[in-house]
Design a protein around this motif. Sequence first.
Motif, short mmCIF file in Angstrom:
data_model
loop_
_atom_site.label_atom_id
_atom_site.label_comp_id
_atom_site.label_asym_id
_atom_site.label_seq_id
_atom_site.Cartn_x
_atom_site.Cartn_y
_atom_site.Cartn_z
N LEU A 101 41.96 39.53 33.56
CA LEU A 101 42.83 38.46 33.08
C LEU A 101 41.94 37.26 32.80
O LEU A 101 41.57 36.52 33.72
N LEU A 102 41.56 37.07 31.55
CA LEU A 102 40.60 35.99 31.26
C LEU A 102 41.34 34.64 31.24
O LEU A 102 42.54 34.57 30.99
N PRO A 103 40.59 33.57 31.55
CA PRO A 103 41.24 32.29 31.90
C PRO A 103 42.16 31.71 30.83
O PRO A 103 43.26 31.26 31.15
N GLU A 104 41.71 31.74 29.57
CA GLU A 104 42.52 31.10 28.53
C GLU A 104 43.81 31.88 28.29
O GLU A 104 44.87 31.29 28.07
N ALA A 105 43.70 33.19 28.31
CA ALA A 105 44.90 34.02 28.15
C ALA A 105 45.89 33.74 29.27
O ALA A 105 47.09 33.60 29.05
N LEU A 106 45.36 33.66 30.47
CA LEU A 106 46.22 33.42 31.63
C LEU A 106 46.89 32.05 31.54
O LEU A 106 48.06 31.89 31.89
N LYS A 107 46.12 31.08 31.04
CA LYS A 107 46.65 29.73 30.95
C LYS A 107 47.79 29.65 29.93
O LYS A 107 48.84 29.06 30.17
N HIS A 108 47.57 30.31 28.78
CA HIS A 108 48.52 30.12 27.68
C HIS A 108 49.69 31.07 27.69
O HIS A 108 50.73 30.78 27.08
N ARG A 109 49.53 32.25 28.33
CA ARG A 109 50.63 33.21 28.26
C ARG A 109 50.68 34.09 29.51
O ARG A 109 50.96 35.28 29.44
N GLY A 110 50.43 33.43 30.66
CA GLY A 110 50.43 34.16 31.93
C GLY A 110 51.77 34.83 32.20
O GLY A 110 51.82 35.96 32.71
N GLY A 111 52.86 34.15 31.85
CA GLY A 111 54.18 34.71 32.12
C GLY A 111 54.44 35.97 31.30
O GLY A 111 54.93 36.98 31.83
N ASP A 112 54.07 35.92 30.02
CA ASP A 112 54.25 37.11 29.17
C ASP A 112 53.40 38.28 29.66
O ASP A 112 53.83 39.43 29.66
N ILE A 113 52.17 37.94 30.05
CA ILE A 113 51.28 39.00 30.53
C ILE A 113 51.86 39.63 31.79
O ILE A 113 51.84 40.86 31.95
N ALA A 114 52.39 38.80 32.69
CA ALA A 114 52.98 39.32 33.93
C ALA A 114 54.12 40.28 33.61
O ALA A 114 54.23 41.37 34.21
N GLU A 153 46.72 29.09 37.70
CA GLU A 153 47.19 30.02 36.67
C GLU A 153 47.35 31.43 37.23
O GLU A 153 48.33 32.12 36.91
N LEU A 154 46.38 31.86 38.04
CA LEU A 154 46.49 33.20 38.62
C LEU A 154 47.65 33.24 39.62
O LEU A 154 48.40 34.23 39.68
N GLU A 155 47.83 32.14 40.37
CA GLU A 155 48.96 32.10 41.32
C GLU A 155 50.28 32.23 40.59
O GLU A 155 51.17 32.96 41.02
N ALA A 156 50.37 31.53 39.47
CA ALA A 156 51.62 31.60 38.69
C ALA A 156 51.84 33.01 38.16
O ALA A 156 52.96 33.53 38.16
N PHE A 157 50.75 33.62 37.72
CA PHE A 157 50.84 35.00 37.24
C PHE A 157 51.32 35.93 38.35
O PHE A 157 52.22 36.76 38.15
N VAL A 158 50.72 35.79 39.52
CA VAL A 158 51.08 36.67 40.64
C VAL A 158 52.54 36.46 41.03
O VAL A 158 53.27 37.44 41.29
N ASP A 159 52.95 35.22 41.04
CA ASP A 159 54.36 34.95 41.36
C ASP A 159 55.29 35.63 40.36
O ASP A 159 56.27 36.28 40.74
N ALA A 160 54.97 35.46 39.08
CA ALA A 160 55.83 36.04 38.03
C ALA A 160 55.82 37.57 38.10
O ALA A 160 56.87 38.22 37.97
N ALA A 161 54.62 38.14 38.33
CA ALA A 161 54.54 39.60 38.42
C ALA A 161 55.32 40.08 39.64
O ALA A 161 56.02 41.11 39.59
N ASP A 165 42.31 35.41 25.08
CA ASP A 165 42.62 34.62 23.89
C ASP A 165 41.31 34.41 23.11
O ASP A 165 40.24 34.76 23.60
N ASP A 166 41.43 33.85 21.92
CA ASP A 166 40.22 33.63 21.11
C ASP A 166 39.16 32.85 21.89
O ASP A 166 37.97 33.15 21.81
#
Lengths: 525, 525
Positions: free
Chosen positions: B274-287, B315-323, B428-429
């Motif tokens: 989970l690379l940082p920019e992707a996680l920042k911009h679309r962590g919820g969708d990825i989860a 960002e990772l915390e938010a991802f983990v919560d959403a997942a 992300d790019d």
Amino acid sequence: MQPSGHQLIGQQTVVANGASIHAIDPSTGETLIPTYAGGGKTEVDQACALAEEAFATYRESSLEERAAFLETIASEIETIGDALIERGMAETGLPRARLEGERGRTCGQLRLFASVVRAGEWLDVRLDPALPERQPLPRVDLRQRHVPLGPVAVFGASNFPLAFSVAGGDTASSLAAGCPVVVKGHSAHPGTSELVGRAVQAAVAKCELPEGVFSLLFGSGNDIGQALVADPRIQAVGFTGSRRGGQALMATAQARPQPIPVYAEMSSINPVFLLPEALKHRGGDIAESFVASLTMGAGQFCTNPGLLIGLAGPELEAFVDAAGEAVKASATQTMLTPGIHATYQDGVGALAGHDKVRQIARGPAGDGPYQCQAALFATTAADFLADDALQAEVFGASALVVECANPEEMQAVATQLDGQLTATLQMDDSDLEAAKALLPVLERQAGRVLANGWPTGVEVCHAMVHGGPFPATSDSRTTSVGSAAIQRFLRPVCYQNLPAGLLPDALKDGNPLGVSRLVDGKREA
Amino acid sequence: MQPSGHQLIGQQTVVANGASIHAIDPSTGETLIPTYAGGGKTEVDQACALAEEAFATYRESSLEERAAFLETIASEIETIGDALIERGMAETGLPRARLEGERGRTCGQLRLFASVVRAGEWLDVRLDPALPERQPLPRVDLRQRHVPLGPVAVFGASNFPLAFSVAGGDTASSLAAGCPVVVKGHSAHPGTSELVGRAVQAAVAKCELPEGVFSLLFGSGNDIGQALVADPRIQAVGFTGSRRGGQALMATAQARPQPIPVYAEMSSINPVFLLPEALKHRGGDIAESFVASLTMGAGQFCTNPGLLIGLAGPELEAFVDAAGEAVKASATQTMLTPGIHATYQDGVGALAGHDKVRQIARGPAGDGPYQCQAALFATTAADFLADDALQAEVFGASALVVECANPEEMQAVATQLDGQLTATLQMDDSDLEAAKALLPVLERQAGRVLANGWPTGVEVCHAMVHGGPFPATSDSRTTSVGSAAIQRFLRPVCYQNLPAGLLPDALKDGNPLGVSRLVDGKREA
């Protein structure tokens, strides 16, 4: 340039402290200098650590960089000049012409692989473009290329001190694939090995590659080879030698926590089928060319024709008589090592003492300590079929003629053969039906099927297969001679939906490397 | 058509007398009829004898005959109709839509291989024409094609009762290569296996092929599989299953007098970075898409995403919560067998009880006896790197999030991974530089690298690689999904100086099969 007695680890020359190795001139039995102190686990560990480090860079080298490196190795070997030939003659007993020819083949092989690297067929590029509108599910963009496996252990062969040794076929194909190489040099020709190793070392430096791309180790006994194959950084093994040696490496490779492929080229008796019409019309010529192939290089080739199968009768008798006379008239030749000579003597002795085998002829005894006295034997198909021991390879100029009572017995002999590197048909046009009956059997048994020639003299080209079912090799799916040998050190990787900026050059839109590609299953040359 | 409880040996239906096998409906625990009497060495011997006999004919079948056979198998499977889907649902607990989709994939796969057979790329035709005037030695005519290895043992997989079972990928690619197949059906779905086996049997008869081209055996325990792999007529093995099962077959194959290749697809945890920019911009969708992939089919896929690696932070915390929330909301699903369920429970239990792992969420418990309760865990990179046990595959919906303190730790985790089928970048790019640093490591670890998708849902196409370094598979040089899978069952043969009348069609002058060829190293499409 003279050999110094060192091992080569990356750009360093190293003095180890294991048991001594020294070459012997087999034509005299004289011990040659310098003495090599054998290496062990310490040297294996150093060479493998450097190889692993180098792999990260070398695997990413461009096609042009890699091709230029192979060409530089070839020219550095040529630069050694006559010192290489003279050292090779002293260490192997092989004549000058053979070693000069083998040097040409070795350098030609390196240059062939340079051209193979540039052509890029080995990348096996496959593209399946995205199909965003496909129902019920879209397809994403998928692309495949081949990547190198990792550091490779190469074992020098005793019988090809140049072409299957330090910079021989296994090394050339590994380096072409993008794999660093750690060579375990053969103890029979350490000086020749060191000279070639220094040429590779110089090429590494000239091409500004990471030093770990190449190392050359020596060691007495099997420990160093086993340690090398067991090292977790080694990812594949190339070996040409005895069945026992090959099987020991296979066992070690399989017992690792991560098993790795072993490409061992081991033993083959290279059956030759003497079909009736050919025997009738040109039995004498066949006998003459057979003995020339049998005795070439004292018969010390994996493709030496060690088994002839014909229909019993006057034509076969005439052939056997003529071949026997040619064997008696053959020139004496020095064998490569005292060990090979002793094993040859044992093998010939076993045949001579076998109660179902009769001796047809022996060549002249010769003067030196390790001379090959060519041998020809005969037996019946019934006896051959009853005793698997008669299929054992005798490395050196020794052949067994099998007399078949009828075509069915000839077919039975073909069917019962172990895996072979080659199978040969001596045939005339009117033997075509007999050949058609044998061909499907021989295709299953051998890596190469040839007509009206002899299996010795293996062409280095794109269509060559120097391989075959076990026990000829450990892996029938490959070849150790010719350009397809590069495939042994590669594996496919698929790239799914990667952004353009992340794609390797080989897979980029527009085909910047200009390589042949399979697009949606269709070939684009 | 309903299953009868028989094994299929060639065109015969056979009642064996070994220990009984019966399927269980995992949604209820109910035992299904009919009972299958397990086979043993007798049945293995019969099937292998027929396969060997059939090989002589089948290996010589034309491209068109072989392609038509594969297409006939596909249409015969479709002819079974809903009885196949219903039996599959009862034996596996998989929903109708999944099995209908898998049937489509299975038949599509057979038809893809028919097109691959016709295209003839797999023959890898290479021609090096004679050079009679070459100096110092002329070159004789040399031609190469690939030939089939011989009878293949295929093991049905529990998790793909159609696409990786009796007429699945291994069978389709073996038959395409010209190899007869002896299937050892999976004991979890014998009725489904028998129905498909009867479709193949019918296709063999319709296409007037020798009956031994296909047999289907059942047997409880491992003895029948071991006997099959040990049979001297079997020349290769296709297996998808557990690491323990695959390694047992590898050991048997290596211990044979003639070792044979084993293509075992075994275990993979399919890391996702989970690379940082992707996680920042679309962590919820990825989860959300992550949990959909994780829980699809109760996570019973070799490509299930079982490991997520990200940089610790909000960002990772938010991802983990959403997942975690998505896991809690996931639907309960029945697992394939009681055994798989028990192993899943053990694996999840080991993570839950690990003192360096914290549980993020579990899915709902569900009602039936063998329900999968999805699980999400987290640990730190330092703890992950310190304990190899955290890399063990948990087959089923279970994943572990690894929190890295910095990019260097993320790189260290990537480097220490075992061999994998897949590795995924969520990027992300602006993550491009980070992705570039990871890619060379992931290419060494995995058979497929993907970006911004999930590894489940393996496309059957030409560029696919469903393979990877040990322990993902036993042989990283191949793929078990996609058209390149045919190469597993082939070996090259070189034909030297053969008269025109003896050459196989693929190698004849004028290219009568119209296949792509490498002539003097140059590609002719």
